[in-house]
Design a protein around this motif. Sequence first.
Motif, PDB file in Angstrom:
ATOM      1  N   GLY B 123       0.824  -1.196   0.141  1.00  0.00           N
ATOM      2  CA  GLY B 123      -0.053   0.124  -0.081  1.00  0.00           C
ATOM      3  C   GLY B 123       0.779   1.057   0.076  1.00  0.00           C
ATOM      4  N   VAL B 124       0.247   2.382   0.134  1.00  0.00           N
ATOM      5  CA  VAL B 124       0.828   3.667   0.395  1.00  0.00           C
ATOM      6  C   VAL B 124       0.632   4.298   1.655  1.00  0.00           C
ATOM      7  CG1 VAL B 124       0.881   6.030  -0.458  1.00  0.00           C
ATOM      8  CG2 VAL B 124       0.895   4.057  -2.388  1.00  0.00           C
ATOM      9  N   ARG B 125       1.553   4.732   2.263  1.00  0.00           N
ATOM     10  CA  ARG B 125       1.456   5.707   3.557  1.00  0.00           C
ATOM     11  C   ARG B 125       1.851   6.980   3.318  1.00  0.00           C
ATOM     12  NH1 ARG B 125       3.009   0.904   8.045  1.00  0.00           N
ATOM     13  NH2 ARG B 125       0.841   0.058   7.738  1.00  0.00           N
ATOM     14  N   VAL B 126       1.346   7.882   3.930  1.00  0.00           N
ATOM     15  CA  VAL B 126       1.529   9.361   3.691  1.00  0.00           C
ATOM     16  C   VAL B 126       1.698  10.101   5.006  1.00  0.00           C
ATOM     17  CG1 VAL B 126       0.443  11.551   2.844  1.00  0.00           C
ATOM     18  CG2 VAL B 126      -0.295   9.295   1.837  1.00  0.00           C
ATOM     19  N   PHE B 127       2.831  10.840   5.130  1.00  0.00           N
ATOM     20  CA  PHE B 127       3.493  11.571   6.044  1.00  0.00           C
ATOM     21  C   PHE B 127       3.466  12.988   6.051  1.00  0.00           C
ATOM     22  CE2 PHE B 127       5.058   7.174   5.329  1.00  0.00           C
ATOM     23  CZ  PHE B 127       4.736   6.402   6.471  1.00  0.00           C
ATOM     24  N   SER B 128       3.678  13.594   7.080  1.00  0.00           N
ATOM     25  CA  SER B 128       3.993  15.119   7.162  1.00  0.00           C
ATOM     26  C   SER B 128       5.424  15.289   6.775  1.00  0.00           C
ATOM     27  CB  SER B 128       3.619  15.830   8.450  1.00  0.00           C
ATOM     28  OG  SER B 128       4.516  16.699   8.735  1.00  0.00           O
ATOM     29  N   ALA B 129       5.825  16.112   5.760  1.00  0.00           N
ATOM     30  CA  ALA B 129       7.165  16.420   5.408  1.00  0.00           C
ATOM     31  C   ALA B 129       7.898  17.085   6.485  1.00  0.00           C
ATOM     32  CB  ALA B 129       7.233  17.242   4.166  1.00  0.00           C
ATOM     33  N   GLU B 130       7.120  17.745   7.411  1.00  0.00           N
ATOM     34  CA  GLU B 130       7.812  18.527   8.524  1.00  0.00           C
ATOM     35  C   GLU B 130       8.061  17.621   9.479  1.00  0.00           C
ATOM     36  OE1 GLU B 130       8.296  21.856   8.565  1.00  0.00           O
ATOM     37  OE2 GLU B 130       9.022  21.592  10.818  1.00  0.00           O
ATOM     38  N   THR B 131       7.205  16.656   9.938  1.00  0.00           N
ATOM     39  CA  THR B 131       7.412  16.004  11.252  1.00  0.00           C
ATOM     40  C   THR B 131       7.499  14.715  11.016  1.00  0.00           C
ATOM     41  OG1 THR B 131       5.187  15.579  11.469  1.00  0.00           O
ATOM     42  CG2 THR B 131       5.882  17.540  12.567  1.00  0.00           C
ATOM     43  N   LEU B 132       7.113  13.842   9.821  1.00  0.00           N
ATOM     44  CA  LEU B 132       7.299  12.320   9.559  1.00  0.00           C
ATOM     45  C   LEU B 132       6.110  12.002  10.338  1.00  0.00           C
ATOM     46  CD1 LEU B 132      10.823  11.135   9.114  1.00  0.00           C
ATOM     47  CD2 LEU B 132       9.570  12.552   7.576  1.00  0.00           C
ATOM     48  N   GLU B 133       5.262  12.436  10.936  1.00  0.00           N
ATOM     49  CA  GLU B 133       3.953  11.692  11.311  1.00  0.00           C
ATOM     50  C   GLU B 133       3.228  11.101  10.307  1.00  0.00           C
ATOM     51  OE1 GLU B 133       2.077  13.623  15.060  1.00  0.00           O
ATOM     52  OE2 GLU B 133       3.090  15.253  14.354  1.00  0.00           O
ATOM     53  N   ARG B 134       2.666   9.937  10.468  1.00  0.00           N
ATOM     54  CA  ARG B 134       1.818   9.406   9.596  1.00  0.00           C
ATOM     55  C   ARG B 134       0.343  10.246   9.604  1.00  0.00           C
ATOM     56  NH1 ARG B 134      -0.611   3.615   9.501  1.00  0.00           N
ATOM     57  NH2 ARG B 134       1.556   2.776  10.137  1.00  0.00           N
ATOM     58  N   VAL B 135       0.080  10.426   8.402  1.00  0.00           N
ATOM     59  CA  VAL B 135      -1.228  11.252   8.276  1.00  0.00           C
ATOM     60  C   VAL B 135      -2.202  10.523   7.485  1.00  0.00           C
ATOM     61  CG1 VAL B 135      -0.283  13.697   8.653  1.00  0.00           C
ATOM     62  CG2 VAL B 135      -0.463  12.564   6.148  1.00  0.00           C
ATOM     63  N   ALA B 136      -1.945   9.368   6.542  1.00  0.00           N
ATOM     64  CA  ALA B 136      -2.927   8.835   5.936  1.00  0.00           C
ATOM     65  C   ALA B 136      -2.076   7.408   5.574  1.00  0.00           C
ATOM     66  CB  ALA B 136      -3.567   9.431   4.648  1.00  0.00           C
TER      67      ALA B 136
END
Lengths: 388, 388
Positions: B123-136
């Motif tokens: 699958g694909v995981r999406v992260f904040s470029a700022e914090t690397l927190e997963r957002v989706a």
Amino acid sequence: MKFLVRLLALVAPLSLAVGAELRGTGDLGVVVERAEGSVQIVDTTRRTRVGRITGLGDLSHATAVFSRDERYAYLFGRDGALTKLDLLAGNVAKRAEQAHNSVGGAISQDGRLLASSNYTPGGVRVFSAETLERVADIPAEYGNGQLSKVVGLVDAPGQRFVFSLFEAGEIWVADLHDPKAPKVQKFKAGKEPYDALISPDGRYYIAGLFGEEGLALLDLWNLDAGVKRILPVYAKTDEKLPVFKMPHLEGRALVGDYWFLPAVGHHEMLVVDRRSWEVVKRIPLEGQPVFVIARPDDRQIWVNFALPDNDKLHVIDTQTLSVVKRLAPGKAVLHMEFTPKGEEIWVSARDDDRLVVYDTETLEEKARLPADKPSGIFFTARAHRLGL
Amino acid sequence: MKFLVRLLALVAPLSLAVGAELRGTGDLGVVVERAEGSVQIVDTTRRTRVGRITGLGDLSHATAVFSRDERYAYLFGRDGALTKLDLLAGNVAKRAEQAHNSVGGAISQDGRLLASSNYTPGGVRVFSAETLERVADIPAEYGNGQLSKVVGLVDAPGQRFVFSLFEAGEIWVADLHDPKAPKVQKFKAGKEPYDALISPDGRYYIAGLFGEEGLALLDLWNLDAGVKRILPVYAKTDEKLPVFKMPHLEGRALVGDYWFLPAVGHHEMLVVDRRSWEVVKRIPLEGQPVFVIARPDDRQIWVNFALPDNDKLHVIDTQTLSVVKRLAPGKAVLHMEFTPKGEEIWVSARDDDRLVVYDTETLEEKARLPADKPSGIFFTARAHRLGL
């Protein structure tokens, strides 16, 4: 160790005082404030001003190019001044009076040389991008040693500069591999070339002709073929319609199979087939177009206008070839610049003293920034593009 | 004052030690050293190494994208680690274990989101470029809740990511305007898409099919039309010729009227008309092509090869459509990257532990740098390009 920590605490504020913040430079830009002779340094990620540099002289028609590390902007002033601005320190790194009357400049493919396009004395001068020392002088001599005004100067692959001579009616290609001995090839172009563009791949140089019909095309991959006249309909043939401002020619208006070109003195945009140079469509507009620039993903063309319609912006869809949006950012819309990947566009409204930032997808306003009579907007991503 | 000068002299070496030098970031890049799990930070103006960051895990097949300010590189490791490298400080800014087995990633048009392309979990995981927190999280579900491996992930205009599902045989377009609720459109693509490219304008997404003939084309301007099958000759039809490595598909091989595509399992390059998708010419090569990349001014195509010919590089002239130069940079040539305006190219020769820099005009070697088993080379200018 304690001593060292105290030392650091003492020294840190010093470097902050000169604006020397540790930061990337890929999202910076400069905005020319022509009346004040100043530039704003802007940050396109946060949509804010991060600095201002003043005392830069006559900046009407001033343009900027960038060093290949995107730290320095080189500003070419109308008064012939060439200024190297340090975007990180927020100050003038170097300055040279290089001519009396100048209309722009370019930076070489390798980033080591700058060239200026001069009216007085007519010609091109070449400088070290590091020191601003002059390394070459290319007077635009023609006829009996007269000097021609130089326009439409661009950088091209192979460490070359290409430019047009207004009075001489010529296009020159200067090879600067050896800056001490530029190799210049000269081509007859037609009467009074007044501006020019280069295609984004650096292959096609196209000059507009003020004195006759059509455009002059030089294929830099096939110089032996010389200049070819194309698009004979391209001229200000209708004398009843005065031309308020000659449009700029922009390489960033080659989109898929089409060139999008501003019609001279007419309220329309020409859509021209890339292979045949035939006019495919004329898109009606509500004014005489000046700048015609494609969004980086080629899906839209943005257009601003000459007086009396210079408070308008039109957005054209490149698939349907029609105007999809009319915007009113303010009085005297002089310039616009897309963010590198095209999600936003910055627009200068000189007579309302502001910059307006639009989301290019929703076409909604995203931010508004104060600026003193802003004209040209230039982002550092230009450092990585041929012909900008 | 004297005291201050002495303070500064003391402190200066300290800041050099952490690499926190005030400098532009437009001429930086990273080189993956896969065996050591390290990256070199390089400067393309001075052709030197300016830093090295170690301890980054399994970097085979690792790829990098860049923040829009060109300060940070995001490294996608094969082991599922996502690392944010600070190119100015020369250290790891952040790190996240985002999956178990991953093959690359992309950064959104606005630079605020990262996406990773994962095998496990598929699958694909999406992260904040700022914090690397997963957002989706977008699991690649198909059939009875199985998960498909994801390949060919790219960013596209309109804050979208596009990718292919190997086992599911689908292409998905995910709109991340609202990261908390991605909108996903799914298209039947064909059997086993194994890699994909997007055209430089972000319009055409093309996936290679391992399981059947032809390529799957999705026009992102006309999603309603769905996937179209093109170029039926594109397949590994000759069973006598083993395929040593499936070629990569690269958007940077669309040049003027032609696509340049590596033939699968054959010693040739296909030249394909942009409008008709007909093969115009087959250019014979001395090996099975892997990467096929156009010089930024489109005048040349550079090609490297699969085993046993992976010590070669060919340069093709895009006007004459013929091989004009054969180079031998070293053993196991894995990757190459042009400087942004194309005057030089950097090449990694893994088994000779070196990088070789060529002048792309003279085709002469300009520099040679030591590197530990170098593979991918990525320059910060990618931050400003769609699909890179």
